[in-house]
Scaffold this active site. Structure first.
Site, PDB file in Angstrom:
ATOM      1  N   MET A   1     -54.561 -55.282   8.871  1.00 53.40           N
ATOM      2  CA  MET A   1     -54.330 -56.537   9.595  1.00 53.40           C
ATOM      3  C   MET A   1     -54.108 -57.669   8.599  1.00 53.40           C
ATOM      4  O   MET A   1     -54.979 -57.965   7.769  1.00 53.40           O
ATOM      5  CB  MET A   1     -55.520 -56.869  10.505  1.00 53.40           C
ATOM      6  CG  MET A   1     -55.611 -55.971  11.730  1.00 53.40           C
ATOM      7  SD  MET A   1     -56.897 -56.475  12.895  1.00 53.40           S
ATOM      8  CE  MET A   1     -58.359 -55.860  12.091  1.00 53.40           C
ATOM      9  N   ALA A   2     -52.926 -58.289   8.701  1.00 58.74           N
ATOM     10  CA  ALA A   2     -52.569 -59.385   7.797  1.00 58.74           C
ATOM     11  C   ALA A   2     -53.571 -60.516   7.941  1.00 58.74           C
ATOM     12  O   ALA A   2     -53.959 -60.886   9.069  1.00 58.74           O
ATOM     13  CB  ALA A   2     -51.160 -59.871   8.134  1.00 58.74           C
TER      14      ALA A   2
ATOM     15  N   GLN B   1     -50.876 -50.358   2.811  1.00 57.96           N
ATOM     16  CA  GLN B   1     -49.728 -50.381   3.711  1.00 57.96           C
ATOM     17  C   GLN B   1     -48.591 -51.231   3.148  1.00 57.96           C
ATOM     18  O   GLN B   1     -48.825 -52.348   2.666  1.00 57.96           O
ATOM     19  CB  GLN B   1     -50.097 -50.931   5.092  1.00 57.96           C
ATOM     20  CG  GLN B   1     -48.944 -50.702   6.071  1.00 57.96           C
ATOM     21  CD  GLN B   1     -49.105 -51.374   7.408  1.00 57.96           C
ATOM     22  OE1 GLN B   1     -49.277 -52.594   7.481  1.00 57.96           O
ATOM     23  NE2 GLN B   1     -49.034 -50.606   8.475  1.00 57.96           N
TER      24      GLN B   1
ATOM     25  N   CYS C   1     -44.863 -54.008  13.056  1.00 59.04           N
ATOM     26  CA  CYS C   1     -45.055 -55.456  13.116  1.00 59.04           C
ATOM     27  C   CYS C   1     -43.978 -56.111  14.001  1.00 59.04           C
ATOM     28  O   CYS C   1     -42.783 -55.924  13.772  1.00 59.04           O
ATOM     29  CB  CYS C   1     -45.026 -56.067  11.718  1.00 59.04           C
ATOM     30  SG  CYS C   1     -45.355 -57.842  11.775  1.00 59.04           S
TER      31      CYS C   1
ATOM     32  N   LYS D   1     -47.135 -45.929  10.605  1.00 66.94           N
ATOM     33  CA  LYS D   1     -47.793 -46.536  11.772  1.00 66.94           C
ATOM     34  C   LYS D   1     -46.701 -47.121  12.651  1.00 66.94           C
ATOM     35  O   LYS D   1     -45.958 -48.006  12.208  1.00 66.94           O
ATOM     36  CB  LYS D   1     -48.772 -47.607  11.303  1.00 66.94           C
ATOM     37  CG  LYS D   1     -49.505 -48.323  12.413  1.00 66.94           C
ATOM     38  CD  LYS D   1     -50.704 -49.073  11.854  1.00 66.94           C
ATOM     39  CE  LYS D   1     -51.422 -49.873  12.908  1.00 66.94           C
ATOM     40  NZ  LYS D   1     -50.727 -51.132  13.244  1.00 66.94           N
TER      41      LYS D   1
ATOM     42  N   ASN E   1     -54.122 -45.730  18.425  1.00 62.19           N
ATOM     43  CA  ASN E   1     -54.482 -47.119  18.137  1.00 62.19           C
ATOM     44  C   ASN E   1     -54.136 -48.006  19.335  1.00 62.19           C
ATOM     45  O   ASN E   1     -53.098 -47.836  19.954  1.00 62.19           O
ATOM     46  CB  ASN E   1     -53.740 -47.592  16.875  1.00 62.19           C
ATOM     47  CG  ASN E   1     -53.860 -49.086  16.634  1.00 62.19           C
ATOM     48  OD1 ASN E   1     -52.865 -49.785  16.523  1.00 62.19           O
ATOM     49  ND2 ASN E   1     -55.074 -49.592  16.557  1.00 62.19           N
TER      50      ASN E   1
ATOM     51  N   ASP F   1     -56.681 -51.087  21.660  1.00 63.86           N
ATOM     52  CA  ASP F   1     -57.736 -51.323  22.650  1.00 63.86           C
ATOM     53  C   ASP F   1     -58.979 -50.461  22.481  1.00 63.86           C
ATOM     54  O   ASP F   1     -59.716 -50.259  23.451  1.00 63.86           O
ATOM     55  CB  ASP F   1     -57.198 -51.151  24.086  1.00 63.86           C
ATOM     56  CG  ASP F   1     -56.051 -52.091  24.391  1.00 63.86           C
ATOM     57  OD1 ASP F   1     -55.910 -53.102  23.662  1.00 63.86           O
ATOM     58  OD2 ASP F   1     -55.291 -51.817  25.332  1.00 63.86           O
TER      59      ASP F   1
ATOM     60  N   GLY G   1     -58.616 -52.186  15.388  1.00 65.18           N
ATOM     61  CA  GLY G   1     -58.098 -53.436  14.837  1.00 65.18           C
ATOM     62  C   GLY G   1     -58.932 -54.629  15.259  1.00 65.18           C
ATOM     63  O   GLY G   1     -59.979 -54.921  14.680  1.00 65.18           O
ATOM     64  N   ARG G   2     -58.494 -55.289  16.334  1.00 62.64           N
ATOM     65  CA  ARG G   2     -59.085 -56.582  16.692  1.00 62.64           C
ATOM     66  C   ARG G   2     -60.584 -56.527  16.975  1.00 62.64           C
ATOM     67  O   ARG G   2     -61.291 -57.497  16.714  1.00 62.64           O
ATOM     68  CB  ARG G   2     -58.326 -57.168  17.891  1.00 62.64           C
ATOM     69  CG  ARG G   2     -56.940 -57.662  17.493  1.00 62.64           C
ATOM     70  CD  ARG G   2     -56.068 -57.883  18.696  1.00 62.64           C
ATOM     71  NE  ARG G   2     -55.896 -56.614  19.429  1.00 62.64           N
ATOM     72  CZ  ARG G   2     -55.327 -56.517  20.607  1.00 62.64           C
ATOM     73  NH1 ARG G   2     -54.885 -57.599  21.204  1.00 62.64           N
ATOM     74  NH2 ARG G   2     -55.199 -55.335  21.196  1.00 62.64           N
TER      75      ARG G   2
HETATM   76  C1  LIG Z   1     -54.219 -60.567  13.032  1.00 64.60           C
HETATM   77  C2  LIG Z   1     -53.517 -59.225  13.060  1.00 64.60           C
HETATM   78  C3  LIG Z   1     -52.811 -58.807  11.949  1.00 64.60           C
HETATM   79  C4  LIG Z   1     -52.171 -57.565  11.957  1.00 64.60           C
HETATM   80  N1  LIG Z   1     -51.513 -57.146  10.830  1.00 64.60           N
HETATM   81  C5  LIG Z   1     -51.006 -55.879  10.792  1.00 64.60           C
HETATM   82  C6  LIG Z   1     -50.470 -55.360   9.577  1.00 64.60           C
HETATM   83  O1  LIG Z   1     -50.473 -56.000   8.516  1.00 64.60           O
HETATM   84  N2  LIG Z   1     -49.964 -54.092   9.625  1.00 64.60           N
HETATM   85  C7  LIG Z   1     -49.975 -53.330  10.771  1.00 64.60           C
HETATM   86  O2  LIG Z   1     -49.516 -52.188  10.769  1.00 64.60           O
HETATM   87  N3  LIG Z   1     -50.484 -53.814  11.917  1.00 64.60           N
HETATM   88  C8  LIG Z   1     -51.023 -55.045  11.940  1.00 64.60           C
HETATM   89  N4  LIG Z   1     -51.615 -55.493  13.077  1.00 64.60           N
HETATM   90  C9  LIG Z   1     -51.727 -54.582  14.249  1.00 64.60           C
HETATM   91  C10 LIG Z   1     -53.054 -53.786  14.179  1.00 64.60           C
HETATM   92  O3  LIG Z   1     -53.071 -52.968  13.037  1.00 64.60           O
HETATM   93  C11 LIG Z   1     -53.210 -52.899  15.430  1.00 64.60           C
HETATM   94  O4  LIG Z   1     -52.152 -51.997  15.487  1.00 64.60           O
HETATM   95  C12 LIG Z   1     -53.225 -53.719  16.725  1.00 64.60           C
HETATM   96  O5  LIG Z   1     -54.055 -54.846  16.609  1.00 64.60           O
HETATM   97  C13 LIG Z   1     -53.693 -52.851  17.907  1.00 64.60           C
HETATM   98  O6  LIG Z   1     -54.995 -52.363  17.696  1.00 64.60           O
HETATM   99  P1  LIG Z   1     -56.280 -53.068  18.393  1.00 64.60           P
HETATM  100  O7  LIG Z   1     -56.044 -53.072  19.886  1.00 64.60           O
HETATM  101  O8  LIG Z   1     -57.436 -52.200  17.985  1.00 64.60           O
HETATM  102  O9  LIG Z   1     -56.356 -54.441  17.868  1.00 64.60           O
HETATM  103  C14 LIG Z   1     -52.233 -56.731  13.116  1.00 64.60           C
HETATM  104  C15 LIG Z   1     -52.943 -57.174  14.217  1.00 64.60           C
HETATM  105  C16 LIG Z   1     -53.595 -58.402  14.212  1.00 64.60           C
HETATM  106  C17 LIG Z   1     -54.368 -58.832  15.433  1.00 64.60           C
END
Ligand SMILES: Cc1cc2nc3c(=O)[nH]c(=O)nc-3n(C[C@H](O)[C@H](O)[C@H](O)COP(=O)(O)O)c2cc1C
Length: 318
Positions: A17-18, A70, A101, A140, A199, A201, A223-224
């Site tokens: 996550m960026a 990544q 992304c 991914k 991945n 939720d 992630g979140r």
């Molecule tokens: C703030 C933020 C930054 C993210 N940055 C990336 C990233 O750099 N590379 C990536 O593959 N996904 C990125 N994602 C997506 C997450 O890796 C993940 O796929 C997405 O949030 C869904 O998973 P979750 O429901 O568990 O949050 C980002 C998501 C968020 C919220």
């Protein structure tokens, strides 16, 4: 779960996550049971141009290993050149390519989820990478509007030689809205022979168990739900192991936040985003979080922020 030739301790992975998954935060997730952590996405162009700030994103330490890096990019030669630099500098167990992304800043340059619309380029990128880089490669993806197109991408990735695939069950158009559709991860798992990671939720033990059982996937990426709450890995692991439901409380979050800030100091990562944004996330869902956020937001120095955090539970602990 086995990934990139390494037996991982479990099957819960921290999502890249960026602006979130800096080294200090990744270490916290590791300490709470994440089996594999990923850096924020790193621009392959910036790596090839030797951008120093970019290299900070790949920084790791022994305690974090095994970890993954990544990359994002568009041009096969540049991506492979960047991957070669990354494996030499950081020795991750896998190099993951971002095909998900949705941000226009990324997709307008043909990177991230834009690649899903160019299956031929996807094949070129991954063939080149897998042939020329020693480190195992993972990908991914997001889902496309229909199953066949999504399966086409998944099959191309496997054919090119990726060692595992993560499927975020949302389309590019959805961004982070709506629900993740895990029918895609399930179908991809049935079709491919490499490990597939679901991945989207995964919020707690119950959702983790449901998604794992429904999809039959080898692992889950969180992630979140981890933002401001690395302890989620512990709670989810315990639920998956023996249905144990573990709560969280204000003191837990406070102590985690203090530990996170100590790690930021240790690794010289005290930027505004790493401190302030993360501090706000650590109060999410807590009673009186509005007051805590306002106090933290107005802290004008590192010392006053830490002081605020020490007092954050007051007499209002949950
Ligand atoms: C703030 C933020 C930054 C993210 N940055 C990336 C990233 O750099 N590379 C990536 O593959 N996904 C990125 N994602 C997506 C997450 O890796 C993940 O796929 C997405 O949030 C869904 O998973 P979750 O429901 O568990 O949050 C980002 C998501 C968020 C919220």
């Amino acid at each position: 779960m086995r990934l990139g030739g390494v037996d991982l301790a479990g099957n819960l992975l921290l999502a890249p996550m960026a602006d979130v998954t800096n080294l200090a935060f990744r270490l916290m997730c590791k300490r709470y049971g994440a089996s594999l952590t990923f850096t924020e996405m790193i621009s392959s162009d910036a790596v090839v141009h030797g951008n120093e700030k970019t290299f900070l994103r790949g920084m790791t330490c022994e305690e974090e290993r095994p970890f993954g890096v990544q990359l994002f990019g568009h041009c096969p030669e540049t991506i492979t050149a960047a991957a070669l630099v990354i494996e030499e500098m950081f020795d991750p167990i896998v190099i993951d390519m971002n095909l998900g992304c949705p941000s226009p800043a990324i997709t307008n340059a043909g990177c991230g989820s834009a690649l899903l619309r160019s299956p031929e380029i996807v094949s070129d990128i991954f063939r080149d990478l897998c042939e020329n880089v020693n480190t195992p490669v993972t990908a991914k993806i997001r889902i496309l509007e229909n199953m066949d197109d999504t399966l086409d991408i998944a099959n191309r990735l496997e054919e090119a030689g990726v060692c595992a695939l993560t499927v975020h069950g949302r389309t590019r158009e959805q961004g982070y809205q709506g629900f993740a559709d895990h029918r895609y991860a399930k179908r991809i798992k049935e079709e491919l022979s490499i490990p597939v990671i679901a991945n989207g939720d995964v919020k707690d033990g119950e959702s983790a168990k449901r998604i794992l059982e429904y999809t039959g996937c080898d692992g889950l990426m969180i992630g979140r739900a981890a933002m401001g709450d690395p302890h989620v890995f512990y709670r989810v692991s315990r639920f998956l192991e023996n249905d144990e439901v573990i709560g969280t409380c204000c003191e837990q979050r406070r102590d985690d936040l203090l530990e996170y800030i100590e790690l930021l100091e240790k690794f010289d990562l005290m930027t505004h985003v790493n401190m302030k944004a993360h501090s706000q996330w650590f109060t999410r869902g807590l009673k009186d979080s509005r007051r805590m956020r306002m106090e933290m937001g107005s802290a004008d120095s590192h010392v006053s922020l830490v002081e605020c955090i020490r007092n954050m539970c007051g007499n209002n602990s949950e």
